[in-house]
Design an enzyme around this catalytic site. Structure first.
Site, PDB file in Angstrom:
ATOM      1  N   HIS A 356       0.561  -1.328  -0.024  1.00 36.08           N
ATOM      2  CA  HIS A 356      -0.123  -0.023   0.086  1.00 36.08           C
ATOM      3  C   HIS A 356       0.858   1.113   0.042  1.00 36.08           C
ATOM      4  O   HIS A 356       0.397   2.364  -0.060  1.00 36.08           O
ATOM      5  CB  HIS A 356      -0.870  -0.048   1.306  1.00 36.08           C
ATOM      6  CG  HIS A 356      -1.984   0.763   1.187  1.00 36.08           C
ATOM      7  ND1 HIS A 356      -2.649   1.366   0.308  1.00 36.08           N
ATOM      8  CD2 HIS A 356      -2.666   1.561   2.175  1.00 36.08           C
ATOM      9  CE1 HIS A 356      -3.720   2.374   0.467  1.00 36.08           C
ATOM     10  NE2 HIS A 356      -3.724   2.376   1.797  1.00 36.08           N
ATOM     11  N   LYS A 439     -31.112   2.897  -2.368  1.00 37.63           N
ATOM     12  CA  LYS A 439     -31.224   4.211  -2.947  1.00 37.63           C
ATOM     13  C   LYS A 439     -32.862   4.377  -2.994  1.00 37.63           C
ATOM     14  O   LYS A 439     -33.364   5.401  -3.180  1.00 37.63           O
ATOM     15  CB  LYS A 439     -30.926   3.668  -4.767  1.00 37.63           C
ATOM     16  CG  LYS A 439     -29.371   3.802  -4.676  1.00 37.63           C
ATOM     17  CD  LYS A 439     -28.875   4.011  -6.137  1.00 37.63           C
ATOM     18  CE  LYS A 439     -27.284   4.074  -6.261  1.00 37.63           C
ATOM     19  NZ  LYS A 439     -26.847   4.206  -7.804  1.00 37.63           N
ATOM     20  N   LYS A 442     -33.656   6.778  -0.599  1.00 35.06           N
ATOM     21  CA  LYS A 442     -33.155   7.943  -1.020  1.00 35.06           C
ATOM     22  C   LYS A 442     -32.056   8.311  -0.040  1.00 35.06           C
ATOM     23  O   LYS A 442     -32.038   9.623   0.767  1.00 35.06           O
ATOM     24  CB  LYS A 442     -34.387   9.032  -0.996  1.00 35.06           C
ATOM     25  CG  LYS A 442     -35.437   8.825  -1.967  1.00 35.06           C
ATOM     26  CD  LYS A 442     -36.372  10.030  -2.071  1.00 35.06           C
ATOM     27  CE  LYS A 442     -37.479  10.055  -3.032  1.00 35.06           C
ATOM     28  NZ  LYS A 442     -38.008   8.814  -3.453  1.00 35.06           N
ATOM     29  N   TYR A 468     -12.799   6.018  11.675  1.00 34.72           N
ATOM     30  CA  TYR A 468     -12.087   6.840  10.395  1.00 34.72           C
ATOM     31  C   TYR A 468     -12.893   5.927   9.288  1.00 34.72           C
ATOM     32  O   TYR A 468     -13.087   4.709   8.888  1.00 34.72           O
ATOM     33  CB  TYR A 468     -10.721   6.206  10.446  1.00 34.72           C
ATOM     34  CG  TYR A 468      -9.877   6.556   9.268  1.00 34.72           C
ATOM     35  CD1 TYR A 468      -8.788   7.504   9.479  1.00 34.72           C
ATOM     36  CD2 TYR A 468      -9.991   6.092   8.144  1.00 34.72           C
ATOM     37  CE1 TYR A 468      -7.971   7.994   8.325  1.00 34.72           C
ATOM     38  CE2 TYR A 468      -9.262   6.439   7.092  1.00 34.72           C
ATOM     39  CZ  TYR A 468      -8.100   7.316   7.188  1.00 34.72           C
ATOM     40  OH  TYR A 468      -7.412   7.718   6.128  1.00 34.72           O
TER      41      TYR A 468
END
Length: 640
Positions: A356, A439, A442, A468
């Protein structure tokens, strides 16, 4: 109190916790930006430089990472710590912040220096070198499991034979590599704006190298190093992937992998040395180089390889077995410093492991999505049966093992088993619903799932603690990540309401929507370079050796609010059945999640805190929020 690391090095736990959180996870972060084949009208300031090729054509015209004003960072910081502090603690923190930003004080002076650094033409990004060094390259704990991350690929029913699976994956990866090397890969976009593609240079023919006091990343010529590193039974093999200017086709690659399956013999696991503490590995690398003159050449061939294919002697079935295999395996059939390792098991299951330090998860997500998409949809020619007679046999990359090297291998193996043994992993594959239903509610799917995580933690502990989530800042030059602080006054109020039977559902729904909106507001600001963590970090970096540490940094709230009891990140793909990484503090959680169309998945890791129980609470919280919101959906209109 200092935590003593190997070879006598020490590191403040506050600094360590703050930096560990940034390593992998948070940058493996959010789902890749949308990719489009051509640009539409762009705002003023964005220019295309065709001389740099399609991939990097916008790079120099991307805006620089901003420096927020002291006032906006102060306000956002106080707002972020308010829900996790007592009244008296918050009053003390407020006083420290006001002292820091007062005119004529140390804060404005540091701010001036930071703005000057931003405007300096030598710096494309004011935090880039600082952050890469502090968060990754000076980090001394092992990259596995603390920095590396994994993706678990969906099964390929047409390629149960591991040689066929490895050949198809390699064919697709080489096609992607060709676009990166030639600079023809189309840039990615966020909110219709191009984002930085610079980190792709660290994808192929690159390697992290251990060193004191900090590691460094090495890039090798793709023209001079046209080979894949294949590891089987701990033995390293060199497979040349281009002959006479022509890439090996899938049949030719399959033949190479079959030869390695036939010929590989178990040898001492030199690769396990890369799983060590970075100072220990630095010293062991010197032992390896001094053991025999030919080891330098062998090491270079390993580090310079285009990418790695690990042919594992394993057959994982369950999602948890796969997660363990791709996240760390047995620690031996790997080279953990390479940024790209594709892993293929004896039963044909496959996945990926990434290092990473120089590249966040979004580029490797795009690579892995591409690899799977072209395989599952047959978008490349995988069927050419021709095999050239001129292709060289796979060759062994041989390390000479002395008694001293063997001692280092045995120590690394023991240390690896001890470290991995402390971790507890569970996979919560929630099938109740996914992005589609969210979705309909909403809601931002990401913010919605962050509230699932907050509610699960509250169910387990009766309190919310610093959390985090990664926010990508790649729309700026050399952009990487910023912290999104997920806990807000609104998220805490929602969790408390869910635990209070006297609060009516309609009021709880309202609190939930406020919590989701607060999360969206913060992560939007963070993606715009206006989070608090990188700004406060940058200001602190500019303190002189004789400057007194300002009270804002001495205040316990500064350390506590950046000690990530939950480290979370989203990355979603219909081609994956898992992805994850480690927790970042010993008494915290690593929760990686995927939001697919009809399912959610959480990879839950802790050091023995009860990952099974957290997995249960995540399942329960997902169901609770669904049940809360379903009644708010409009009833379908009856057909006439």
């Amino acid at each position: 109190m200092l935590k003593v690391l190997a070879k006598g090095r020490t590191q403040s736990p506050v600094l360590k916790n703050s930096l560990k959180s940034t390593r992998l996870t948070r940058s493996v972060a959010m789902a890749p930006a949308n990719v489009r084949s051509s640009s539409t009208a762009l705002p003023a300031g964005y220019k295309e430089d065709s001389s740099k090729g399609p991939m990097l054509r916008f790079e120099d015209s991307l805006p620089k990472l901003p420096v927020p004003t002291l006032e906006e960072t102060a306000a956002r910081y106080l707002k972020s710590v308010h829900p996790i502090l007592s009244k008296s603690e918050f009053e003390s923190t407020t006083a420290a912040v006001n002292e820091f930003i007062q005119p004529g004080g140390i804060g404005p002076k540091l701010q001036e220096k930071l703005i000057a650094r931003r405007e300096d033409p030598q710096h494309k990004n004011w935090i880039y070198e600082w952050w890469n060094d502090a968060a990754y390259l000076t980090y001394r704990d092992p990259v596995v499991p603390y920095v590396s991350y994994f993706y678990s690929h969906r099964d390929d029913r047409r390629r149960r034979d591991p040689s066929k699976r490895a050949a198809a994956i390699s064919t697709a990866a080489l096609e992607f590599k060709k676009m990166v090397d030639q600079g023809t890969l189309e840039p990615e976009y966020m909110k219709k704006l191009p984002i930085s593609m610079e980190s792709y240079q660290w994808m192929f023919n690159a390697c992290r190298v251990p060193a004191r006091p900090k590691d460094y990343s090495e890039q090798y010529s793709p023209i001079e190093n046209k080979h894949i590193l294949v590891i089987r039974k701990n033995q390293f093999w060199k497979v040349v992937h281009e002959i006479d200017g022509k890439q090996l086709n899938t049949s030719e690659l399959e033949q190479q992998f079959k030869r390695i399956y036939q010929k590989a013999e178990k040898v001492p696991a030199v690769g396990v040395l890369t799983s060590e503490n970075r100072d220990v590995w630095t010293d062991a690398r010197e032992v390896l180089l001094k053991a025999h003159p030919s080891n330098a050449k062998a090491l270079k061939e390993v580090e310079a390889a285009s990418f790695v294919v690990c042919l594992d002697d394993a057959a994982p079935v369950t999602l948890e077995e796969r997660a363990h295999q791709y996240w760390h395996g047995d620690g031996q059939n790997r080279w953990f410093d390479k940024p790209l390792q594709f892993i293929v098991n004896d039963n044909g299951t496959a996945g990926f492991m990434g290092e990473h330090s120089m590249m966040d998860g979004t580029p490797t997500h795009r690579l892995n999505d591409y690899v799977n998409e072209v395989i599952f949809n047959n978008k490349l020619d995988f069927s050419d049966p021709s095999i050239r007679s001129s292709i060289p046999e796979p060759s062994i990359i041989k390390f000479h093992i002395t008694k001293e090297v063997q001692g280092e291998i045995e120590k690394a193996t023991k240390d690896f088993i001890e470290v991995i043994g402390q971790h507890e992993l569970r996979v919560q594959a929630y099938q109740g619903y996914g992005k589609g239903l969210i979705k309909k509610f909403k809601c931002s799917p990401d913010a919605y799932v962050q509230m699932i995580i907050q509610l699960a933690y509250y169910k387990m502990y009766g309190i919310n603690r610093p959390t985090y989530e990664s926010a990508a800042t790649r729309r700026f030059q050399q952009g990487r990540t910023e912290t999104c602080r997920s806990v807000s006054d609104d998220s805490v109020a929602f969790c408390k309401a869910m635990g209070n039977a006297e609060v009516e559902d309609k009021d709880t729904v309202a609190l939930f929507r406020k919590a989701v909106n607060s999360h969206v507001e913060y992560i939007t600001a963070a993606s715009d370079g206006k989070g608090v963590d990188r700004h406060l970090f940058g200001l602190k970096k500019l303190l002189g050796p004789n400057d007194e540490l300002p009270s804002i940094y001495k205040d316990p709230a500064y350390a506590y609010s950046s000690t990530w009891r939950i480290s979370s990140s989203q990355l979603s793909s219909e081609y994956f059945n898992g992805y994850g990484w480690s927790q970042v503090v010993d008494d915290g959680w690593g929760i990686a999640y995927m939001i697919n169309e009809n399912s959610l998945q959480f990879n839950v890791v802790s050091k023995g805190l009860g990952s099974e129980r957290m997995s249960f609470y995540l399942n329960e919280a997902a169901g609770d929020i669904r049940d809360l919101l379903v009644p708010t959906l409009e009833a379908p209109k009856a057909k006439l």
